[in-house]
Design a protein around this motif. Structure first.
Motif, PDB file in Angstrom:
ATOM      1  N   SER A 106      56.064  42.018  24.193  1.00 32.40           N
ATOM      2  CA  SER A 106      54.818  41.039  23.893  1.00 32.40           C
ATOM      3  C   SER A 106      53.798  41.004  25.043  1.00 32.40           C
ATOM      4  O   SER A 106      52.503  40.773  24.926  1.00 32.40           O
ATOM      5  N   VAL A 107      54.573  40.453  26.176  1.00 31.34           N
ATOM      6  CA  VAL A 107      53.937  40.157  27.155  1.00 31.34           C
ATOM      7  C   VAL A 107      53.020  41.375  27.625  1.00 31.34           C
ATOM      8  O   VAL A 107      51.837  41.243  27.992  1.00 31.34           O
ATOM      9  N   VAL A 108      53.725  42.602  27.585  1.00 29.61           N
ATOM     10  CA  VAL A 108      52.858  43.673  28.124  1.00 29.61           C
ATOM     11  C   VAL A 108      51.643  44.054  27.168  1.00 29.61           C
ATOM     12  O   VAL A 108      50.683  44.391  27.491  1.00 29.61           O
ATOM     13  N   LEU A 109      52.084  43.821  25.796  1.00 31.31           N
ATOM     14  CA  LEU A 109      50.878  43.958  24.704  1.00 31.31           C
ATOM     15  C   LEU A 109      49.666  42.949  24.815  1.00 31.31           C
ATOM     16  O   LEU A 109      48.417  43.473  24.976  1.00 31.31           O
ATOM     17  N   ILE A 110      50.333  41.576  25.340  1.00 33.78           N
ATOM     18  CA  ILE A 110      49.078  40.783  25.321  1.00 33.78           C
ATOM     19  C   ILE A 110      48.281  41.026  26.666  1.00 33.78           C
ATOM     20  O   ILE A 110      47.133  40.986  26.816  1.00 33.78           O
ATOM     21  N   LYS A 111      49.021  41.462  27.777  1.00 34.78           N
ATOM     22  CA  LYS A 111      48.433  41.758  29.008  1.00 34.78           C
ATOM     23  C   LYS A 111      47.401  43.052  28.718  1.00 34.78           C
ATOM     24  O   LYS A 111      46.098  43.048  29.339  1.00 34.78           O
ATOM     25  N   ALA A 112      47.932  43.640  27.833  1.00 36.52           N
ATOM     26  CA  ALA A 112      46.980  45.083  27.684  1.00 36.52           C
ATOM     27  C   ALA A 112      45.637  44.451  26.821  1.00 36.52           C
ATOM     28  O   ALA A 112      44.782  44.875  26.901  1.00 36.52           O
ATOM     29  N   LEU A 113      45.975  43.529  25.705  1.00 38.79           N
ATOM     30  CA  LEU A 113      44.722  43.042  25.041  1.00 38.79           C
ATOM     31  C   LEU A 113      43.995  42.298  25.930  1.00 38.79           C
ATOM     32  O   LEU A 113      42.609  42.392  25.793  1.00 38.79           O
ATOM     33  N   ALA A 114      44.212  41.553  26.874  1.00 41.78           N
ATOM     34  CA  ALA A 114      43.329  40.696  27.632  1.00 41.78           C
ATOM     35  C   ALA A 114      42.551  41.780  28.305  1.00 41.78           C
ATOM     36  O   ALA A 114      41.563  41.596  28.767  1.00 41.78           O
ATOM     37  N   GLN A 115      43.193  42.863  29.056  1.00 42.49           N
ATOM     38  CA  GLN A 115      42.557  44.012  29.719  1.00 42.49           C
ATOM     39  C   GLN A 115      41.348  44.436  28.839  1.00 42.49           C
ATOM     40  O   GLN A 115      40.397  44.930  29.521  1.00 42.49           O
ATOM     41  N   TRP A 116      41.923  44.733  27.709  1.00 37.91           N
ATOM     42  CA  TRP A 116      40.818  45.284  26.694  1.00 37.91           C
ATOM     43  C   TRP A 116      39.418  44.253  26.353  1.00 37.91           C
ATOM     44  O   TRP A 116      38.502  44.893  26.499  1.00 37.91           O
ATOM     45  N   ILE A 117      40.156  43.087  26.128  1.00 40.03           N
ATOM     46  CA  ILE A 117      38.911  42.190  26.042  1.00 40.03           C
ATOM     47  C   ILE A 117      37.920  41.923  27.309  1.00 40.03           C
ATOM     48  O   ILE A 117      36.927  42.065  27.385  1.00 40.03           O
ATOM     49  N   ALA A 118      38.702  41.858  28.494  1.00 36.83           N
ATOM     50  CA  ALA A 118      38.108  41.759  29.982  1.00 36.83           C
ATOM     51  C   ALA A 118      37.491  42.850  30.242  1.00 36.83           C
ATOM     52  O   ALA A 118      36.311  42.600  30.762  1.00 36.83           O
ATOM     53  N   VAL A 119      37.900  43.930  30.153  1.00 37.16           N
ATOM     54  CA  VAL A 119      37.241  45.109  30.650  1.00 37.16           C
ATOM     55  C   VAL A 119      36.754  46.174  29.856  1.00 37.16           C
ATOM     56  O   VAL A 119      35.589  46.463  29.776  1.00 37.16           O
ATOM     57  N   GLY A 120      37.411  46.430  28.427  1.00 34.27           N
ATOM     58  CA  GLY A 120      36.921  47.273  27.690  1.00 34.27           C
ATOM     59  C   GLY A 120      36.026  46.807  26.707  1.00 34.27           C
ATOM     60  O   GLY A 120      35.196  47.761  26.682  1.00 34.27           O
ATOM     61  N   LEU A 121      35.644  45.570  26.721  1.00 35.07           N
ATOM     62  CA  LEU A 121      34.703  45.080  25.750  1.00 35.07           C
ATOM     63  C   LEU A 121      33.344  45.080  26.688  1.00 35.07           C
ATOM     64  O   LEU A 121      32.335  45.772  26.067  1.00 35.07           O
ATOM     65  N   PRO A 122      33.038  44.823  27.928  1.00 33.53           N
ATOM     66  CA  PRO A 122      31.912  44.906  28.725  1.00 33.53           C
ATOM     67  C   PRO A 122      31.619  46.415  28.920  1.00 33.53           C
ATOM     68  O   PRO A 122      30.474  46.754  28.699  1.00 33.53           O
ATOM     69  N   LEU A 123      32.834  47.249  29.053  1.00 30.53           N
ATOM     70  CA  LEU A 123      32.433  48.785  29.220  1.00 30.53           C
ATOM     71  C   LEU A 123      31.884  49.408  28.033  1.00 30.53           C
ATOM     72  O   LEU A 123      30.745  50.039  28.027  1.00 30.53           O
ATOM     73  N   ALA A 124      32.422  48.849  27.002  1.00 31.62           N
ATOM     74  CA  ALA A 124      31.931  49.404  25.572  1.00 31.62           C
ATOM     75  C   ALA A 124      30.283  48.824  25.310  1.00 31.62           C
ATOM     76  O   ALA A 124      29.542  49.734  24.614  1.00 31.62           O
ATOM     77  N   LEU A 125      30.108  47.673  25.865  1.00 34.10           N
ATOM     78  CA  LEU A 125      28.835  47.431  25.600  1.00 34.10           C
ATOM     79  C   LEU A 125      27.785  48.241  26.609  1.00 34.10           C
ATOM     80  O   LEU A 125      26.612  48.401  26.315  1.00 34.10           O
ATOM     81  N   THR A 126      28.210  48.620  27.819  1.00 29.63           N
ATOM     82  CA  THR A 126      27.663  49.200  28.721  1.00 29.63           C
ATOM     83  C   THR A 126      27.491  50.665  28.512  1.00 29.63           C
ATOM     84  O   THR A 126      26.605  51.389  28.645  1.00 29.63           O
ATOM     85  N   ALA A 127      28.505  51.339  27.566  1.00 32.40           N
ATOM     86  CA  ALA A 127      28.471  52.784  27.368  1.00 32.40           C
ATOM     87  C   ALA A 127      27.420  53.355  26.731  1.00 32.40           C
ATOM     88  O   ALA A 127      26.964  54.406  27.087  1.00 32.40           O
ATOM     89  N   PRO A 128      26.848  52.564  25.775  1.00 37.32           N
ATOM     90  CA  PRO A 128      25.709  53.290  25.076  1.00 37.32           C
ATOM     91  C   PRO A 128      24.290  53.306  25.915  1.00 37.32           C
ATOM     92  O   PRO A 128      23.596  54.493  26.006  1.00 37.32           O
ATOM     93  N   VAL A 129      24.191  52.253  27.066  1.00 44.72           N
ATOM     94  CA  VAL A 129      23.046  52.457  27.814  1.00 44.72           C
ATOM     95  C   VAL A 129      23.375  53.650  28.752  1.00 44.72           C
ATOM     96  O   VAL A 129      22.529  54.177  28.980  1.00 44.72           O
ATOM     97  N   ALA A 130      24.730  53.722  29.252  1.00 42.76           N
ATOM     98  CA  ALA A 130      24.784  54.851  30.181  1.00 42.76           C
ATOM     99  C   ALA A 130      24.650  56.090  29.534  1.00 42.76           C
ATOM    100  O   ALA A 130      24.147  57.001  29.867  1.00 42.76           O
ATOM    101  N   ALA A 131      25.031  56.133  28.324  1.00 38.97           N
ATOM    102  CA  ALA A 131      25.000  57.499  27.496  1.00 38.97           C
ATOM    103  C   ALA A 131      23.441  57.808  27.264  1.00 38.97           C
ATOM    104  O   ALA A 131      22.907  59.078  27.344  1.00 38.97           O
TER     105      ALA A 131
END
Lengths: 235, 239
Positions: A106-131
């Motif tokens: 679970s620790v690994v999954l939670i860390k991945a979840l945090a990574q997703w929220i902290a990095v994946g989410l902002p990147l997903a918001l940037t992605a359409p602009v870049a595209a």
């Protein structure tokens, strides 16, 4: 359930422990060094360099806009992986997590979840602009954000596995990239494929389904293999 | 089989076996090469058909070596067996070499036949990923100072990489792209012209025996290396 006999404060249950750990991980991700903004900046830099390397002609660029955006996304997702476990191994926090309430899986999954929220989410918001900057039709911007969001979960999970494997390695960052990038191929193929299908008038649903399947599969593998790798590093 | 998991018994058993394998590999390779160059050229592919006698065995062994690596990794992880770990380590370099050879010869064949050195079809890409897995395995192993920890981390990666094997194998059936599906081991009649069976089968056997020889030799070297390390550590303690 019997209460503990001594007067120590009651340990937070599984749910509490999950929340505390998630908040801690998000705090760590956002604090110091610009946090996720750095990943977005790197993403923007890559988006600026790649089209110039390819010639910059809109006619040649536009068909591969989705693909280039996905490549930049995959590379930007690598950035903060090195610190995901290494920092906690160095200061002993990982040992505490290992003897805590949550299983390491679970620790690994939670860390991945945090990574997703902290990095994946902002990147997903940037992605359409870049595209869009690369020449993707505006109508595909929502799809670019959605696919980047789903793919970001895959990047975070697979990346967490790579980060756990590379614990205790010399030049961990480079090693994570070598270990993880081959595993990033399927989400890049499916994610860019979704955009490509949509651009040619087909339904992007099959590619998105494959992308989601990859995320679910990666979740299972990353939890168990990542936990095994962390236990091994703790020795 | 499990009797051989004792390193000493393994060394005793493989000691006389290794030179036999090397000799057999040399003979089979020589015969196979001679056969490959003497069979008539294909009516469609011309002389490039001879590349297949190297390409297909190399690709098969590239896959097979990874299976050996993955299974050895499993035994090393679950039973913490030192010999299994040595076997996993020893399979990596020959496997990577076979995979690289398959990619290289495939590229040489693709240029005259497909008109391109490389296409991003599913089979080629998944074999390239297989090669990258070999590289990642070796890089991970090499870059962790604590040898045991490096071995176990690499074993986890080796197991994860097993997912890629069915993708490589069935990529030609799942995605209908440029690389042709298997023609030799097809149900019913083989798709391969009987003329080409002798060189093909000889080369396949040669590569199999060659891998066995390389693998066993590398395992034996690894066991000896560990003995030297132990002896050295013991000597340092005594001094």
């Amino acid at each position: 359930m019997s209460r503990p006999v001594d007067a120590e404060p009651r340990p937070p249950g599984l749910r509490g422990a999950t929340r505390v750990l998630l908040e801690r991980e998000l705090d760590l991700a956002w604090s110091g060094g610009g946090g996720p903004l750095l990943a977005c900046g790197f993403f923007a830099c890559l988006t600026a360099v790649l089209p110039l390397a390819a010639g910059g002609d809109p006619r040649t660029l536009s068909p591969v806009a989705g693909g280039i955006a996905w490549l930049a996304l995959a590379l930007a997702s690598l950035l903060s992986l090195e610190r995901l476990f290494e920092r906690d191994l160095e200061d002993g926090a990982l040992d505490l997590l290992a003897i805590g309430h949550l299983p390491l899986e679970s620790v690994v999954l939670i860390k991945a979840l945090a990574q997703w929220i902290a990095v994946g989410l902002p990147l997903a918001l940037t992605a359409p602009v870049a595209a869009l900057a690369l020449g993707l039709p505006v109508s595909l911007a929502p799809l670019a954000a959605l696919s980047a969001l789903i793919g970001g979960a895959g990047f975070a999970l697979t990346g967490a596995l790579g980060a756990a494997l590379a614990l205790g390695a010399k030049r961990g960052g480079l090693l994570i990239a070598v270990v993880v990038l081959p595993l990033f191929i399927p989400p890049v193929v499916f994610g860019a494929g979704a955009l490509e299908r949509a651009a040619s008038g087909q339904s992007p649903a099959p590619a998105l389904a494959f992308l989601t399947a990859y995320v679910l599969f990666a979740g299972v593998i990353a939890a168990f293999a990542g936990a095994a790798a962390v236990r091994n590093a703790q020795g | 089989m499990f009797g051989l998991s004792n390193p000493q018994r393994f060394m005793r058993f493989t000691g006389p076996l290794t030179p036999v394998l090397w000799t057999a590999a040399a003979v089979l390779l020589a015969v196979g090469t001679w056969l490959s160059f003497t069979v008539p050229a294909d009516y469609q592919q011309g002389d490039t058909v001879r590349i297949m006698f190297v390409h297909v065995p190399a690709a098969s062994l590239g896959l097979g070596a990874y299976a050996a690596l993955g299974v050895s990794s499993f035994f090393a992880l679950v039973f913490r067996h030192a010999l299994a770990d040595a076997a996993a380590r020893a399979a990596a370099l020959p496997g990577a070499a076979f995979t690289a050879l398959a990619l290289f010869t495939g590229s040489l064949w693709g240029q005259p036949m497909w008109g391109t050195w490389w296409v991003w079809d599913a089979r080629l890409t998944s074999v390239l990923v297989l090669f990258l897995f070999y590289l990642g395995y070796m890089a991970l192993r090499a870059s962790i100072d604590d040898e045991q920890k490096g071995a176990r981390a690499a074993a986890v990666l080796g197991l994860v990489g097993l997912i890629n094997l069915p993708i490589v194998k069935f990529s030609v059936d799942w995605w209908n792209t440029l690389h042709q599906p298997a023609s030799f081991l097809t149900p019913g009649a083989s798709g391969l012209d009987p003329v080409y069976l002798p060189p093909f089968l000889t080369m396949l056997a040669a590569y199999g025996v060659l891998f066995a020889a390389l693998w066993l030799t590398a395992i034996r070297t690894e066991i000896r290396r560990r003995r030297v390390l132990t002896l050295r550590a013991r000597k340092a303690l005594e001094a």
